[in-house]
Design a protein around this motif. Structure first.
Motif, mmCIF file in Angstrom:
data_model
loop_
_atom_site.group_PDB
_atom_site.id
_atom_site.type_symbol
_atom_site.label_atom_id
_atom_site.label_comp_id
_atom_site.label_asym_id
_atom_site.label_seq_id
_atom_site.Cartn_x
_atom_site.Cartn_y
_atom_site.Cartn_z
ATOM 1 N N ILE A 10 0.868 -1.185 0.000
ATOM 2 C CA ILE A 10 0.000 0.000 0.000
ATOM 3 C C ILE A 10 0.902 1.232 0.000
ATOM 4 O O ILE A 10 1.674 1.440 0.943
ATOM 5 N N ILE A 11 0.843 1.993 -1.075
ATOM 6 C CA ILE A 11 1.733 3.152 -1.228
ATOM 7 C C ILE A 11 0.992 4.431 -0.829
ATOM 8 O O ILE A 11 -0.062 4.738 -1.369
ATOM 9 N N THR A 101 -2.353 2.463 -4.461
ATOM 10 C CA THR A 101 -1.952 3.813 -4.058
ATOM 11 C C THR A 101 -3.157 4.488 -3.403
ATOM 12 O O THR A 101 -4.277 4.390 -3.904
ATOM 13 N N ILE A 102 -2.911 5.123 -2.276
ATOM 14 C CA ILE A 102 -4.000 5.776 -1.530
ATOM 15 C C ILE A 102 -3.465 7.026 -0.847
ATOM 16 O O ILE A 102 -2.309 7.049 -0.408
ATOM 17 N N ASP A 103 -4.297 8.082 -0.772
ATOM 18 C CA ASP A 103 -3.886 9.314 -0.098
ATOM 19 C C ASP A 103 -3.744 9.072 1.403
ATOM 20 O O ASP A 103 -4.400 8.196 1.959
ATOM 21 N N ARG A 167 -6.038 3.423 -6.614
ATOM 22 C CA ARG A 167 -6.168 2.305 -7.557
ATOM 23 C C ARG A 167 -5.237 1.162 -7.194
ATOM 24 O O ARG A 167 -4.248 1.355 -6.479
ATOM 25 N N LEU A 168 -5.576 -0.007 -7.716
ATOM 26 C CA LEU A 168 -4.696 -1.173 -7.558
ATOM 27 C C LEU A 168 -4.063 -1.475 -8.910
ATOM 28 O O LEU A 168 -4.716 -1.365 -9.951
ATOM 29 N N LEU A 169 -2.793 -1.844 -8.881
ATOM 30 C CA LEU A 169 -2.114 -2.296 -10.092
ATOM 31 C C LEU A 169 -1.448 -3.628 -9.795
ATOM 32 O O LEU A 169 -0.792 -3.780 -8.761
ATOM 33 N N SER A 170 -1.633 -4.592 -10.689
ATOM 34 C CA SER A 170 -0.932 -5.863 -10.521
ATOM 35 C C SER A 170 0.523 -5.657 -10.904
ATOM 36 O O SER A 170 0.875 -4.631 -11.498
ATOM 37 N N ALA A 171 1.359 -6.636 -10.601
ATOM 38 C CA ALA A 171 2.792 -6.499 -10.901
ATOM 39 C C ALA A 171 3.022 -6.217 -12.380
ATOM 40 O O ALA A 171 3.825 -5.347 -12.735
#
Ligand code: UDP
Ligand code: MG
Length: 319
Positions: A10-11, A101-103, A167-171
């Motif tokens: 989680i970034i 990625t999340i604020d 959003r989510l991103l796969s590898a």
């Protein structure tokens, strides 16, 4: 397709977020614990301190000592939200099955991440968090944001309505995104270009938990300009068409005015000012694109990492 429980990163970009970080980290920790049934135990949180001037880094490095769940990088200078996200994604690349990625400010509903992960497990490579409503935003924020989405659509750039950078991103989606070399980042426009299996998850957006928005009007305008000029050359085409049209009309009007005695002078003043305005706005617009080429041509590194938490040995700057 069903995938195994992913190792998730989680970034969280943070710019002067000392007021919210204690609560955000608590809730992220709770999220990971409560969703252990869909996540790998090696999942992590990666805070990206975007050159904060308050105690943000102190808090992050403290957190990293308190639990292996928390890690962090600190950029040497404030590089803006998009670059901070990029730094986090580059750091996470190759080490996780997917990233979200999340604020930092808890505006985005953390619990929606469970649905992100479920979509990933069912085969999605890109999952967009889409806000169901914008009640909690100020009128100005809502108005500017919504007009911007409409403008982007008009310009022909593909963006997801009411989706910001949650959003989510796969590898593999992450690899594809990071393969883009451009320095002018506008992630909302770039992610749709990479394709892959895409899903959306809607969630309700809250008010910022504490502190003030770190997106000044200046930063917001610059992001909008970035979006409009990074994904569409239609503005240049419009100027060209407008120029042609005005020239044509002016020629016609000129003929008419020439026939009426005594009107020549007025027409001259009018046309001079009109042309001035047109030339200046066209030049300004073209300048915007040239400015971009300039920034791309320089290939300046997007950021440098000053510190990491937990500390790493080779603290070499990264480009
Ligand atoms: N942010 C950042 N660098 C900046 C500005 C903002 O990393 O220069 C981060 C900020 O800490 C937050 C996220 O980007 O986690 C979104 O910012 P904010 O919530 O202030 O924007 P808003 O929700 O008001 O648009
Ligand atoms: Mg916010």
């Amino acid at each position: 397709m069903t995938r195994n429980n992913p190792k998730l990163c989680i970034i969280v970009p943070c710019y002067n977020e000392q007021e919210v970080l204690p609560e955000t980290s608590k809730r992220l920790n709770a999220f990971i614990n409560e969703n252990a049934d869909v996540l790998s135990p090696d999942s992590r949180v990666l805070f990206v301190d975007d050159g904060s001037r308050d105690d943000t880094w102190k808090l992050i490095s403290g957190l990293s000592k308190s639990s292996p769940l928390f890690t962090g990088i600190r950029l040497s200078h404030n590089r803006g939200h998009q670059n901070a996200l990029w730094a986090g994604m580059e750091k996470a690349r190759g080490r996780f099955d997917c990233v979200i990625t999340i604020d930092a400010d808890l505006q985005d509903d953390i619990n929606a991440m469970r649905r992100f992960v479920e979509a990933y497990k069912e085969g999605a490579d890109v999952v967009y968090g889409v806000r169901s409503k914008r009640d909690t935003d100020t009128f100005l924020k809502r108005f500017t944001a919504e007009s911007f989405y409409k403008l982007m659509k008009l310009l022909g750039a593909e963006t997801v309505f009411n989706h910001a950078d949650y959003r989510l991103l796969s590898a593999r989606a992450l690899d594809a995104l990071l393969a883009c070399d451009e320095v002018n980042l506008y992630l909302r426009g770039m992610v749709p270009l990479i394709g892959f299996n895409t899903q959306t998850v809607t969630y309700e957006r809250n008010e910022r938990f504490a502190g003030e928005s770190k997106y000044s009007i200046k930063k917001m305008l610059s992001l909008a300009m970035q979006g409009a000029t990074s994904f569409s050359v239609r503005p240049i085409m419009l100027v060209w068409l407008l120029g042609l049209m005005i020239t044509f009309i002016t020629l016609l009007a000129g003929l008419v005015l020439l026939i009426i005695p005594g009107m020549q002078l007025g027409f001259t003043a009018f046309s001079v000012w009109l042309c001035c305005g047109l030339i200046m706005s066209s030049l300004g617009l073209i300048g915007e694109y040239i400015g971009k080429i300039y920034a791309e041509a320089k290939r300046r590194p997007r950021y440098f990492i000053q510190d990491t938490a937990p500390e790493e040995q080779d603290g070499k700057p990264q480009g």
